[in-house]
Design a protein around this motif. Sequence first.
Motif, PDB file in Angstrom:
ATOM      1  N   ARG A 108       0.843  -1.205   0.000  1.00 25.85           N
ATOM      2  CA  ARG A 108       0.000   0.000   0.000  1.00 25.85           C
ATOM      3  C   ARG A 108       0.874   1.249   0.000  1.00 25.85           C
ATOM      4  O   ARG A 108       0.647   2.181  -0.790  1.00 25.85           O
ATOM      5  CB  ARG A 108      -0.929  -0.002   1.223  1.00 25.85           C
ATOM      6  N   THR A 109       1.882   1.278   0.851  1.00 30.19           N
ATOM      7  CA  THR A 109       2.770   2.443   0.938  1.00 30.19           C
ATOM      8  C   THR A 109       3.472   2.698  -0.400  1.00 30.19           C
ATOM      9  O   THR A 109       3.555   3.842  -0.858  1.00 30.19           O
ATOM     10  CB  THR A 109       3.795   2.242   2.065  1.00 30.19           C
ATOM     11  N   ALA A 110       3.964   1.640  -1.030  1.00 31.30           N
ATOM     12  CA  ALA A 110       4.656   1.788  -2.318  1.00 31.30           C
ATOM     13  C   ALA A 110       3.702   2.313  -3.392  1.00 31.30           C
ATOM     14  O   ALA A 110       4.057   3.201  -4.177  1.00 31.30           O
ATOM     15  CB  ALA A 110       5.268   0.457  -2.745  1.00 31.30           C
ATOM     16  N   LEU A 111       2.482   1.788  -3.412  1.00 30.97           N
ATOM     17  CA  LEU A 111       1.509   2.239  -4.415  1.00 30.97           C
ATOM     18  C   LEU A 111       1.078   3.678  -4.173  1.00 30.97           C
ATOM     19  O   LEU A 111       0.894   4.443  -5.133  1.00 30.97           O
ATOM     20  CB  LEU A 111       0.301   1.304  -4.443  1.00 30.97           C
ATOM     21  N   GLU A 112       0.912   4.044  -2.928  1.00 30.84           N
ATOM     22  CA  GLU A 112       0.556   5.432  -2.628  1.00 30.84           C
ATOM     23  C   GLU A 112       1.651   6.376  -3.096  1.00 30.84           C
ATOM     24  O   GLU A 112       1.368   7.466  -3.597  1.00 30.84           O
ATOM     25  CB  GLU A 112       0.269   5.597  -1.139  1.00 30.84           C
ATOM     26  N   MET A 113       2.893   5.941  -2.984  1.00 33.31           N
ATOM     27  CA  MET A 113       4.006   6.769  -3.459  1.00 33.31           C
ATOM     28  C   MET A 113       3.974   6.869  -4.985  1.00 33.31           C
ATOM     29  O   MET A 113       4.158   7.962  -5.546  1.00 33.31           O
ATOM     30  CB  MET A 113       5.337   6.174  -2.991  1.00 33.31           C
ATOM     31  N   ALA A 114       3.723   5.760  -5.658  1.00 31.18           N
ATOM     32  CA  ALA A 114       3.632   5.788  -7.132  1.00 31.18           C
ATOM     33  C   ALA A 114       2.549   6.755  -7.582  1.00 31.18           C
ATOM     34  O   ALA A 114       2.737   7.531  -8.521  1.00 31.18           O
ATOM     35  CB  ALA A 114       3.352   4.377  -7.666  1.00 31.18           C
ATOM     36  N   ILE A 115       1.417   6.749  -6.879  1.00 26.79           N
ATOM     37  CA  ILE A 115       0.297   7.623  -7.240  1.00 26.79           C
ATOM     38  C   ILE A 115       0.598   9.078  -6.892  1.00 26.79           C
ATOM     39  O   ILE A 115       0.211   9.991  -7.620  1.00 26.79           O
ATOM     40  CB  ILE A 115      -0.999   7.119  -6.566  1.00 26.79           C
ATOM     41  N   THR A 123      -2.668   1.936 -13.558  1.00 27.67           N
ATOM     42  CA  THR A 123      -2.303   0.612 -13.047  1.00 27.67           C
ATOM     43  C   THR A 123      -2.053   0.659 -11.546  1.00 27.67           C
ATOM     44  O   THR A 123      -2.486  -0.228 -10.813  1.00 27.67           O
ATOM     45  CB  THR A 123      -1.060   0.079 -13.778  1.00 27.67           C
ATOM     46  N   ALA A 124      -1.383   1.693 -11.077  1.00 27.29           N
ATOM     47  CA  ALA A 124      -1.121   1.813  -9.643  1.00 27.29           C
ATOM     48  C   ALA A 124      -2.425   1.992  -8.872  1.00 27.29           C
ATOM     49  O   ALA A 124      -2.586   1.428  -7.780  1.00 27.29           O
ATOM     50  CB  ALA A 124      -0.160   2.974  -9.371  1.00 27.29           C
ATOM     51  N   HIS A 125      -3.354   2.754  -9.431  1.00 25.26           N
ATOM     52  CA  HIS A 125      -4.663   2.912  -8.776  1.00 25.26           C
ATOM     53  C   HIS A 125      -5.381   1.571  -8.686  1.00 25.26           C
ATOM     54  O   HIS A 125      -5.947   1.228  -7.643  1.00 25.26           O
ATOM     55  CB  HIS A 125      -5.529   3.931  -9.531  1.00 25.26           C
ATOM     56  N   GLU A 126      -5.376   0.818  -9.771  1.00 26.57           N
ATOM     57  CA  GLU A 126      -6.025  -0.494  -9.768  1.00 26.57           C
ATOM     58  C   GLU A 126      -5.355  -1.424  -8.757  1.00 26.57           C
ATOM     59  O   GLU A 126      -6.025  -2.126  -7.992  1.00 26.57           O
ATOM     60  CB  GLU A 126      -5.977  -1.117 -11.161  1.00 26.57           C
ATOM     61  N   ASN A 127      -4.036  -1.432  -8.759  1.00 28.75           N
ATOM     62  CA  ASN A 127      -3.303  -2.287  -7.824  1.00 28.75           C
ATOM     63  C   ASN A 127      -3.565  -1.889  -6.375  1.00 28.75           C
ATOM     64  O   ASN A 127      -3.677  -2.752  -5.506  1.00 28.75           O
ATOM     65  CB  ASN A 127      -1.814  -2.255  -8.137  1.00 28.75           C
ATOM     66  N   LEU A 128      -3.690  -0.591  -6.132  1.00 28.92           N
ATOM     67  CA  LEU A 128      -3.999  -0.129  -4.779  1.00 28.92           C
ATOM     68  C   LEU A 128      -5.386  -0.625  -4.363  1.00 28.92           C
ATOM     69  O   LEU A 128      -5.587  -1.045  -3.214  1.00 28.92           O
ATOM     70  CB  LEU A 128      -3.911   1.395  -4.692  1.00 28.92           C
ATOM     71  N   GLY A 129      -6.324  -0.609  -5.287  1.00 22.02           N
ATOM     72  CA  GLY A 129      -7.647  -1.155  -4.994  1.00 22.02           C
ATOM     73  C   GLY A 129      -7.566  -2.628  -4.623  1.00 22.02           C
ATOM     74  O   GLY A 129      -8.233  -3.084  -3.683  1.00 22.02           O
ATOM     75  N   ASP A 130      -6.736  -3.395  -5.344  1.00 23.21           N
ATOM     76  CA  ASP A 130      -6.552  -4.812  -5.021  1.00 23.21           C
ATOM     77  C   ASP A 130      -5.956  -4.996  -3.631  1.00 23.21           C
ATOM     78  O   ASP A 130      -6.371  -5.882  -2.878  1.00 23.21           O
ATOM     79  CB  ASP A 130      -5.645  -5.480  -6.060  1.00 23.21           C
ATOM     80  N   VAL A 131      -4.996  -4.148  -3.293  1.00 19.92           N
ATOM     81  CA  VAL A 131      -4.370  -4.241  -1.966  1.00 19.92           C
ATOM     82  C   VAL A 131      -5.394  -3.907  -0.882  1.00 19.92           C
ATOM     83  O   VAL A 131      -5.493  -4.611   0.137  1.00 19.92           O
ATOM     84  CB  VAL A 131      -3.122  -3.323  -1.874  1.00 19.92           C
ATOM     85  N   TYR A 132      -6.166  -2.853  -1.096  1.00 13.49           N
ATOM     86  CA  TYR A 132      -7.203  -2.507  -0.114  1.00 13.49           C
ATOM     87  C   TYR A 132      -8.215  -3.643   0.034  1.00 13.49           C
ATOM     88  O   TYR A 132      -8.664  -3.947   1.143  1.00 13.49           O
ATOM     89  CB  TYR A 132      -7.926  -1.219  -0.508  1.00 13.49           C
ATOM     90  N   ALA A 133      -8.582  -4.283  -1.073  1.00 13.88           N
ATOM     91  CA  ALA A 133      -9.522  -5.402  -1.009  1.00 13.88           C
ATOM     92  C   ALA A 133      -8.934  -6.558  -0.208  1.00 13.88           C
ATOM     93  O   ALA A 133      -9.634  -7.197   0.600  1.00 13.88           O
ATOM     94  CB  ALA A 133      -9.898  -5.860  -2.417  1.00 13.88           C
ATOM     95  N   LYS A 134      -7.658  -6.825  -0.395  1.00 15.38           N
ATOM     96  CA  LYS A 134      -7.003  -7.905   0.350  1.00 15.38           C
ATOM     97  C   LYS A 134      -6.935  -7.560   1.837  1.00 15.38           C
ATOM     98  O   LYS A 134      -7.180  -8.423   2.687  1.00 15.38           O
ATOM     99  CB  LYS A 134      -5.609  -8.167  -0.227  1.00 15.38           C
ATOM    100  N   LEU A 135      -6.613  -6.309   2.147  1.00 18.58           N
ATOM    101  CA  LEU A 135      -6.590  -5.881   3.549  1.00 18.58           C
ATOM    102  C   LEU A 135      -7.984  -5.985   4.172  1.00 18.58           C
ATOM    103  O   LEU A 135      -8.135  -6.425   5.319  1.00 18.58           O
ATOM    104  CB  LEU A 135      -6.052  -4.456   3.664  1.00 18.58           C
TER     105      LEU A 135
END
Length: 184
Positions: A108-115, A123-135
Amino acid sequence: MAAVAAMGLALACTLSTPARADDYTDVGQLIRSGKLVEAQAKADAYLAGKPRDPQMRFLKGVIQTEAGKTDDAIVTLNALTQEYPELPEPYNNLAALYAGQNQYDKARTALEMAIRINPSYATAHENLGDVYAKLASQSYSKALQLDSNNKLAGQKLVLLKEVLTPPAKPTKGGAAKPAPAASK
């Protein structure tokens, strides 16, 4: 996290000049062909002369990822984020590696930095959504563990597992095989 896994070959760093583009193209084609030993050798040879080149170093991280050398890839991509903090792609790929190790807070931290670097990085937004869903899935599982009568948490968990389960892959005949059941 299908999107996170798929992004490994994004090769989104575009900091090359036309004269060097052939080296990047060659390494990229070797990666896509599964010729990782050859790709690694070509990348290493290139980096021997230009050790700070961010795009080839990014490709080296992709090669390491594809070869299953996750720890090496993390070191390579972390070094890129330190030396070239303006590039969002290494953060995105780091997130994929962290997610693969169930380190979702780091992902999550890495993706927030990318965004933060590139707010239009879809892609980073989509991946962040996947991470939030997993959390969220982990939190609902914990809620059920603490209170097995919590039907709402159970329903939410079922829905999230459906979302997180990869789609079925078509068989040779064109019909899709059923997706494997999601694990707890």
